[in-house]
Motif scaffolding. Structure first.
Motif, PDB file in Angstrom:
ATOM      1  N   PHE A   1      -4.342   2.592  -1.093  1.00  0.00           N
ATOM      2  CA  PHE A   1      -4.973   2.018  -0.081  1.00  0.00           C
ATOM      3  C   PHE A   1      -5.657   0.825  -0.248  1.00  0.00           C
ATOM      4  O   PHE A   1      -6.461   0.741  -1.259  1.00  0.00           O
ATOM      5  CB  PHE A   1      -5.744   2.896   0.894  1.00  0.00           C
ATOM      6  CG  PHE A   1      -5.129   3.948   1.461  1.00  0.00           C
ATOM      7  CD1 PHE A   1      -3.920   4.033   2.374  1.00  0.00           C
ATOM      8  CD2 PHE A   1      -5.565   5.350   1.024  1.00  0.00           C
ATOM      9  CE1 PHE A   1      -3.382   4.942   2.895  1.00  0.00           C
ATOM     10  CE2 PHE A   1      -4.810   6.498   1.696  1.00  0.00           C
ATOM     11  CZ  PHE A   1      -3.838   6.339   2.438  1.00  0.00           C
TER      12      PHE A   1
ATOM     13  N   GLN B   1       1.031  -1.138   0.116  1.00  0.00           N
ATOM     14  CA  GLN B   1      -0.085  -0.013   0.034  1.00  0.00           C
ATOM     15  C   GLN B   1       0.771   1.235  -0.022  1.00  0.00           C
ATOM     16  O   GLN B   1       0.773   2.154   0.704  1.00  0.00           O
ATOM     17  CB  GLN B   1      -0.945  -0.228   1.244  1.00  0.00           C
ATOM     18  CG  GLN B   1      -2.047  -1.301   1.222  1.00  0.00           C
ATOM     19  CD  GLN B   1      -2.924  -1.077   2.619  1.00  0.00           C
ATOM     20  OE1 GLN B   1      -3.605  -0.021   2.684  1.00  0.00           O
ATOM     21  NE2 GLN B   1      -2.843  -1.909   3.375  1.00  0.00           N
TER      22      GLN B   1
ATOM     23  N   ASN C   1      -9.374   3.556   4.337  1.00  0.00           N
ATOM     24  CA  ASN C   1      -8.452   4.183   5.152  1.00  0.00           C
ATOM     25  C   ASN C   1      -9.354   4.835   6.557  1.00  0.00           C
ATOM     26  O   ASN C   1     -10.547   5.123   6.212  1.00  0.00           O
ATOM     27  CB  ASN C   1      -7.491   5.116   4.848  1.00  0.00           C
ATOM     28  CG  ASN C   1      -7.986   6.536   4.403  1.00  0.00           C
ATOM     29  OD1 ASN C   1      -8.390   7.264   5.072  1.00  0.00           O
ATOM     30  ND2 ASN C   1      -8.052   6.430   3.042  1.00  0.00           N
TER      31      ASN C   1
END
Length: 232
Positions: free
Chosen positions: A126, A122, A130
């Motif tokens: 992501f 990552q 997140n």
């Protein structure tokens, strides 16, 4: 001088933790504006602790651990507490047992933070939603409801709140790639997802103002889904 250089980033991280604690207390007290201010402060400090650590070349294993622990409060416990309060409010004056299911968000936030620390893939995207974005979405929805009565359909319906809790908990640990504002190159074609996100977010905020903040996160999720193949 070296002491300040080596610990300035950690001090900012602890500031994030302190702000998250204060925000949680004021959420319980029903002071949503102070909670919002504390959340904004935590977001700013969370950004700058990493920035300062890189700028001063003061990265450390201690800093990595502190960052996750601080995020666990500001972006793990706080959104879970928000969902708990929202579920309890939806059935007021009763206090049903399922209000505690709001803390599923906290549990999955903890799991997501642990996974992130171990996942080396990552770097430019992501994997899963997140925790700061998840927190902005949950608290942003609740804050807009409390301040302007927006999204009343959601917060007057316990089933919808429980469904949202389950969906967001899954998104936190899902394999879905999400846009990260980190630039691998400056080529236009490599940054279409980020540009689409930025332009769309600006338009949403101009039209809807404060109410548009959680809507930006929903848009962020949608854009990330549309650009899955470009996120590498």
């Amino acid at each position: 001088m070296n002491f300040i250089k080596n610990n300035l980033a950690n001090a900012l991280t602890l500031g994030n933790l302190f702000s998250g604690c204060v925000g949680a207390v004021h959420l319980i007290l029903g002071d949503y504006q102070t909670t919002a201010i504390c959340l904004i402060l935590s977001l700013v400090l969370d950004f700058f602790d990493g920035f300062v650590a890189r700028a001063l070349k003061a990265n450390s294993n201690l800093g990595v651990q502190l960052d996750s622990l601080a995020d666990m409060v500001s972006f793990g416990f706080l959104p879970g507490l928000t969902m708990f309060v929202a579920l309890a409010d939806s059935s007021y004056p009763d206090f049903p047992w399922y209000s505690y299911l709001g803390f599923l968000v906290t549990l999955f936030s903890c799991l997501r933070l642990a996974i992130f620390n171990l996942d080396e893939d990552q770097k430019y995207y992501f994997k899963g939603l997140n925790t700061p974005s998840n927190t902005i979405l949950i608290f942003g929805l609740y804050y807009a409801f409390r301040e302007t009565q927006s999204f009343e359909f959601l917060f007057r319906n316990t089933a919808l709140l429980l469904a949202l809790t389950v969906i967001l908990s899954w998104l936190l640990v899902s394999p879905i790639k999400m846009i990260a504002m980190k630039f691998k190159s400056m080529k236009l074609q490599d940054n279409y997802p980020k540009l689409a996100l930025l332009i769309g977010a600006i338009i949403i905020l101009i039209i809807f103002k404060t109410v548009g903040i959680p809507m930006v996160i929903l848009y962020y999720i949608l854009i990330s889904l549309l650009f899955q193949k470009q996120l590498k």
